[in-house]
Design a protein around this motif. Structure first.
Motif, mmCIF file in Angstrom:
data_model
loop_
_atom_site.group_PDB
_atom_site.id
_atom_site.type_symbol
_atom_site.label_atom_id
_atom_site.label_comp_id
_atom_site.label_asym_id
_atom_site.label_seq_id
_atom_site.Cartn_x
_atom_site.Cartn_y
_atom_site.Cartn_z
ATOM 1 N N ARG A 82 0.836 -1.202 0.000
ATOM 2 C CA ARG A 82 0.000 0.000 0.000
ATOM 3 C C ARG A 82 0.869 1.249 0.000
ATOM 4 N NH1 ARG A 82 -3.868 -1.872 3.973
ATOM 5 N NH2 ARG A 82 -3.151 -0.328 5.456
ATOM 6 N N ARG A 85 2.741 1.656 -3.355
ATOM 7 C CA ARG A 85 1.878 2.102 -4.456
ATOM 8 C C ARG A 85 1.708 3.614 -4.478
ATOM 9 N NH1 ARG A 85 -2.117 -2.745 -3.614
ATOM 10 N NH2 ARG A 85 -1.572 -4.079 -5.360
ATOM 11 N N ARG A 86 1.895 4.237 -3.332
ATOM 12 C CA ARG A 86 1.764 5.698 -3.295
ATOM 13 C C ARG A 86 2.864 6.375 -4.093
ATOM 14 N NH1 ARG A 86 0.127 5.165 2.907
ATOM 15 N NH2 ARG A 86 -2.050 4.679 2.543
ATOM 16 N N THR A 90 -1.132 6.412 -11.029
ATOM 17 C CA THR A 90 -1.756 5.644 -12.091
ATOM 18 C C THR A 90 -2.810 6.482 -12.797
ATOM 19 O OG1 THR A 90 -1.495 3.750 -10.635
ATOM 20 C CG2 THR A 90 -2.777 3.414 -12.605
ATOM 21 N N LEU A 97 -12.946 8.443 -13.202
ATOM 22 C CA LEU A 97 -13.274 9.369 -12.111
ATOM 23 C C LEU A 97 -14.541 8.886 -11.412
ATOM 24 C CD1 LEU A 97 -12.707 12.817 -13.830
ATOM 25 C CD2 LEU A 97 -11.078 11.406 -12.579
ATOM 26 N N LEU A 98 -14.628 9.181 -10.120
ATOM 27 C CA LEU A 98 -15.862 8.888 -9.395
ATOM 28 C C LEU A 98 -16.883 9.936 -9.821
ATOM 29 C CD1 LEU A 98 -13.698 7.343 -7.662
ATOM 30 C CD2 LEU A 98 -15.246 7.687 -5.746
ATOM 31 N N ARG A 100 -19.663 10.781 -8.670
ATOM 32 C CA ARG A 100 -20.363 11.538 -7.637
ATOM 33 C C ARG A 100 -19.459 12.551 -6.943
ATOM 34 N NH1 ARG A 100 -22.263 9.708 -3.426
ATOM 35 N NH2 ARG A 100 -23.533 11.563 -3.287
ATOM 36 N N LEU A 101 -18.193 12.589 -7.328
ATOM 37 C CA LEU A 101 -17.284 13.544 -6.705
ATOM 38 C C LEU A 101 -16.882 14.604 -7.720
ATOM 39 C CD1 LEU A 101 -14.868 11.206 -4.672
ATOM 40 C CD2 LEU A 101 -17.013 12.251 -3.941
ATOM 41 N N LEU A 109 -8.835 12.355 -3.455
ATOM 42 C CA LEU A 109 -9.041 10.989 -2.965
ATOM 43 C C LEU A 109 -7.777 10.298 -2.425
ATOM 44 C CD1 LEU A 109 -11.707 9.463 -2.736
ATOM 45 C CD2 LEU A 109 -11.212 8.372 -4.917
ATOM 46 N N PRO A 110 -6.678 10.248 -3.218
ATOM 47 C CA PRO A 110 -5.477 9.568 -2.688
ATOM 48 C C PRO A 110 -4.908 10.266 -1.455
ATOM 49 C CG PRO A 110 -5.294 9.918 -5.049
ATOM 50 C CD PRO A 110 -6.464 10.715 -4.590
ATOM 51 N N ARG A 112 -6.742 11.841 0.811
ATOM 52 C CA ARG A 112 -7.616 11.440 1.931
ATOM 53 C C ARG A 112 -7.205 10.048 2.433
ATOM 54 N NH1 ARG A 112 -10.173 15.761 3.473
ATOM 55 N NH2 ARG A 112 -11.067 16.975 1.795
ATOM 56 N N PHE A 113 -6.864 9.171 1.479
ATOM 57 C CA PHE A 113 -6.433 7.824 1.878
ATOM 58 C C PHE A 113 -5.183 7.912 2.760
ATOM 59 C CE2 PHE A 113 -8.344 6.086 -2.304
ATOM 60 C CZ PHE A 113 -9.578 5.982 -1.707
ATOM 61 N N LEU A 114 -4.341 8.910 2.446
ATOM 62 C CA LEU A 114 -3.113 9.093 3.222
ATOM 63 C C LEU A 114 -3.405 9.650 4.605
ATOM 64 C CD1 LEU A 114 -0.442 10.700 0.880
ATOM 65 C CD2 LEU A 114 -0.200 8.637 2.229
ATOM 66 N N ARG A 157 -4.924 13.435 -10.299
ATOM 67 C CA ARG A 157 -5.140 12.475 -9.215
ATOM 68 C C ARG A 157 -3.964 11.499 -9.135
ATOM 69 N NH1 ARG A 157 -10.372 8.849 -9.552
ATOM 70 N NH2 ARG A 157 -9.136 7.941 -11.219
ATOM 71 N N LEU B 134 -13.044 1.479 -10.847
ATOM 72 C CA LEU B 134 -12.966 2.468 -9.769
ATOM 73 C C LEU B 134 -12.339 1.854 -8.518
ATOM 74 C CD1 LEU B 134 -16.289 4.492 -10.059
ATOM 75 C CD2 LEU B 134 -14.052 4.964 -11.008
ATOM 76 N N ALA B 140 -4.778 1.131 -6.519
ATOM 77 C CA ALA B 140 -3.559 1.722 -7.081
ATOM 78 C C ALA B 140 -3.098 2.937 -6.283
ATOM 79 C CB ALA B 140 -3.783 2.107 -8.537
ATOM 80 N N SER B 141 -4.016 3.640 -5.617
ATOM 81 C CA SER B 141 -3.546 4.790 -4.837
ATOM 82 C C SER B 141 -3.211 4.394 -3.404
ATOM 83 C CB SER B 141 -4.518 5.975 -4.886
ATOM 84 O OG SER B 141 -5.804 5.586 -5.199
ATOM 85 N N GLY B 142 -3.147 3.117 -3.145
ATOM 86 C CA GLY B 142 -2.667 2.670 -1.841
ATOM 87 C C GLY B 142 -3.712 2.756 -0.736
ATOM 88 N N GLN B 147 -10.985 1.768 3.390
ATOM 89 C CA GLN B 147 -11.048 3.079 2.722
ATOM 90 C C GLN B 147 -11.732 2.958 1.356
ATOM 91 O OE1 GLN B 147 -6.830 4.003 2.909
ATOM 92 N NE2 GLN B 147 -7.213 5.653 4.367
ATOM 93 N N GLU B 156 -20.021 5.835 -4.467
ATOM 94 C CA GLU B 156 -20.579 5.692 -5.808
ATOM 95 C C GLU B 156 -21.919 4.957 -5.807
ATOM 96 O OE1 GLU B 156 -19.089 6.742 -9.218
ATOM 97 O OE2 GLU B 156 -18.864 8.110 -7.548
ATOM 98 N N HIS B 231 -26.435 14.021 -8.970
ATOM 99 C CA HIS B 231 -25.982 15.317 -9.502
ATOM 100 C C HIS B 231 -26.449 15.503 -10.920
ATOM 101 C CE1 HIS B 231 -23.659 15.879 -5.956
ATOM 102 N NE2 HIS B 231 -23.036 14.743 -6.141
#
Lengths: 340, 231
Positions: A82, A85-86, A90, A97-98, A100-101, A109-110, A112-114, A157, B134, B140-142, B147, B156, B231
């Motif tokens: 994990r 991968r940071r 990618t 893209l999400l 809804r965001l 997003l990444p 926030r994961f951090l 992103r 998704l 991929a972003s760890g 999460q 989503e 939305h």
């Protein structure tokens, strides 16, 4: 691969991926130098996407090793992976893209994961959106953005965690040429300004010509050809060179004339070669078709010209060779015409 | 002449209109209470259950065939029986948990079981609709699995979950009426007990009108929420 800055950022060795009895990737060996852009090309089904997914271990290789920034990924624990991968950004095909965001929330997003604070996230997202030129679209939802804008958000992103490596899977496919150029410009900037090592998976040779430093051709799960792009295009009997600089089929020459196929063999070619050779041989040279470009800093060219058949082929070839250009007879009108 | 008198007599039979609200409103309150309590339990249990079912499936974040099969089997169990039969089947369990087999409290147990199974499937389906690419973005972003579930799957799937929740609430209103059979109270009970069994046309009409109205309001609100979330 060629050595630009010494350090190899990505090293893939002996990578094999099988699904059951089906071998998708067969003993891939591939390395990318730090701060360069590598392109992996091939037809669909060649295994490009699987290779892409193996670099950040979205797919676990059946055998072989993947080393990114000196770290062997296949041996890491889930937690270590994990973190690793940071360091690998990618960018996915169709951006992913999400919906809804907003653009800003997607980029965040990444981060926030951090677990960064709101303040830090906000600051960094602004920087990233500014870099991709979309600060004014921060609060738009993906549905309100164009394809190119969505892809830029995807790139922003991918860069969020300040990765040293950026992987891009067909990031420009389906975009119009102008948008493609702007995305490619962005990738080049990232390499030049931030020293990011970039791997682009693509089936578009234009993409390779305009941004890649090195290229690898993947065919049925194997790398069949690879090298520095500037060097690959000068190869004589290379399918990759032909697809990178395609030439039209030579037209039938007029009576008493010969059609020549020219290919740059030197990395630097005098841009005035056409007029100079014409003057030296004291003959007209008709340019029938051709492509001359700067590829990875090197000159590359493939052209078709038509000249009088009076001249001896050796003289003509010699004149071109003096300028670092390989000349080869494509077709003569007929034997008589050449002889006369 | 006689006919019209009889007809008038039958129509007049039952609670006078001005007495109807005094019966219908408390019943409405009971329905709301039952459905409210049941739905809180359903979301708290069914949601995680649905996430577990999806994420242990081959496409999930932690594929695990055996866990998937057993959890899925449990969820199917709650949906296999017609509600009336389910209610009878779980009587011993109801007795054990709430100490009674009649009334609102007793109705909450079978309703929660049926509702949880229902909502588990709704959650599973809503999360399944989230494109798998998704999830790759998260991996991929760890991101950790938790999460990814929170920030990607649930984010989503929210419009789908809201639509499913609307469906679920309406189904629970229907079940609350069936639960009237064990004296659970509420609009459905009033309609069956006073309106149907005792030929009270006013009560019957009032209950039907109220049920139609609340279902319409819930569906309308649900649709608006879904549209807002998209939305």
């Amino acid at each position: 691969m060629a050595d630009f800055q010494g350090k190899q950022m990505i090293e893939i060795s002996g990578l094999t991926k099988r699904y059951g009895s089906h071998t998708v990737l067969d003993n891939i060996n591939f390395a990318v130098d730090s701060g360069s852009i590598a392109a992996i090309v091939g037809r669909s089904g060649a295994g490009k996407s699987t290779l892409f997914r193996c670099v950040n271990l979205l797919e676990r290789p059946t055998s072989g090793t993947v080393r990114v920034d000196g770290q062997e990924l296949t041996h890491l624990s889930r937690r270590e992976l994990r973190t690793a991968r940071r360091a690998i950004g990618t960018v996915f095909q169709s951006a992913n893209l999400l919906r809804r965001l907003t653009a800003a929330q997607n980029v965040a997003l990444p981060l926030r994961f951090l677990g960064l604070s709101d303040e830090e996230v906000h600051q960094r997202v602004r920087e990233l959106l500014e870099r991709v030129g979309l600060l004014h679209r921060a609060n738009h939802y993906p549905a309100q953005l164009s394809g190119g804008q969505r892809q830029r958000v995807g790139i922003a992103r991918g860069l969020a965690t300040r990765p040293s490596v950026l992987l891009s899977d067909e990031a420009t496919s389906g975009l119009d040429p102008e948008t493609t150029r702007s995305i490619l410009r962005l990738l080049t900037e990232l390499r030049d300004d931030l020293g990011v090592t970039i791997v682009v998976i693509t089936h578009e040779m234009d993409v390779v010509r305009s941004v890649a430093d090195v290229v690898a051709h993947l065919d049925r799960g194997r790398i069949v050809e690879s090298g520095r792009v500037g060097e690959v295009v000068r190869r004589s009997d290379s399918p990759l060179a032909t697809s990178l600089l395609p030439t039209d089929p030579a037209p039938a020459p007029l009576a008493g004339e010969v059609v020549w196929q020219l290919r740059y063999t030197d990395a630097i070619v005098d841009p005035n070669w056409l007029t100079r050779v014409s003057r030296e041989l004291d003959t007209d040279i008709a340019l029938l078709s051709g492509l001359v470009e700067t590829v990875g800093g090197d000159h590359a060219g493939r052209l078709t010209v038509r000249m009088s058949g009076r001249l001896s082929p050796a003289t003509v070839a010699g004149a071109f060779a003096a300028y670092g250009i390989h000349a080869q007879v494509a077709s003569a009108a007929d034997e008589l015409a050449v002889a006369s | 002449m006689t006919g019209s008198v009889v007809t008038g007599h039958v129509l007049a039979l039952g609670t006078p209109w001005d007495g109807v609200p005094a019966l219908v409103l408390p019943a409405l309150g009971q329905t709301a209470e039952m459905v409210g309590i049941v739905m809180s339990i359903v979301v708290c249990l069914g949601g995680p259950l649905g996430l577990l079912i999806f994420n242990t499936s081959p496409r999930g974040l932690a594929p695990h065939p055996r866990v998937n099969a057993s959890v899925s089997w449990v969820a199917n169990l709650g949906r296999s029986l017609p509600f009336l039969v389910l209610m009878a089947t779980v009587i011993p369990f109801t007795q054990l948990v709430v100490g009674t087999t009649i009334g609102v409290q007793a109705a909450i147990i079978p309703m929660s079981i049926a509702g949880t199974a229902f909502f588990a499937r709704i959650t599973e389906n809503a999360v399944r609709e989230v494109p798998p690419e998704l999830l790759d973005v998260g991996v991929a972003s760890g991101a950790s699995r938790w999460q990814i579930i929170r920030s990607i799957q649930l984010t989503e799937a929210l419009p789908g979950l809201a639509a499913g929740l609307t469906l679920n609430i309406i189904a629970m209103i229907e079940y609350s009426a069936i639960a009237g059979a064990i004296g659970a109270g509420g609009i459905g009970y009033l309609a069956v007990n006073d309106g149907y069994e005792q030929f009270d046309a006013h009560i019957m009409l009032a209950c039907i009108g109220t049920l139609i109205l609340i279902v319409q309001v819930i569906q309308f609100t649900g649709d608006r929420v879904v549209r807002y979330l998209l939305h």
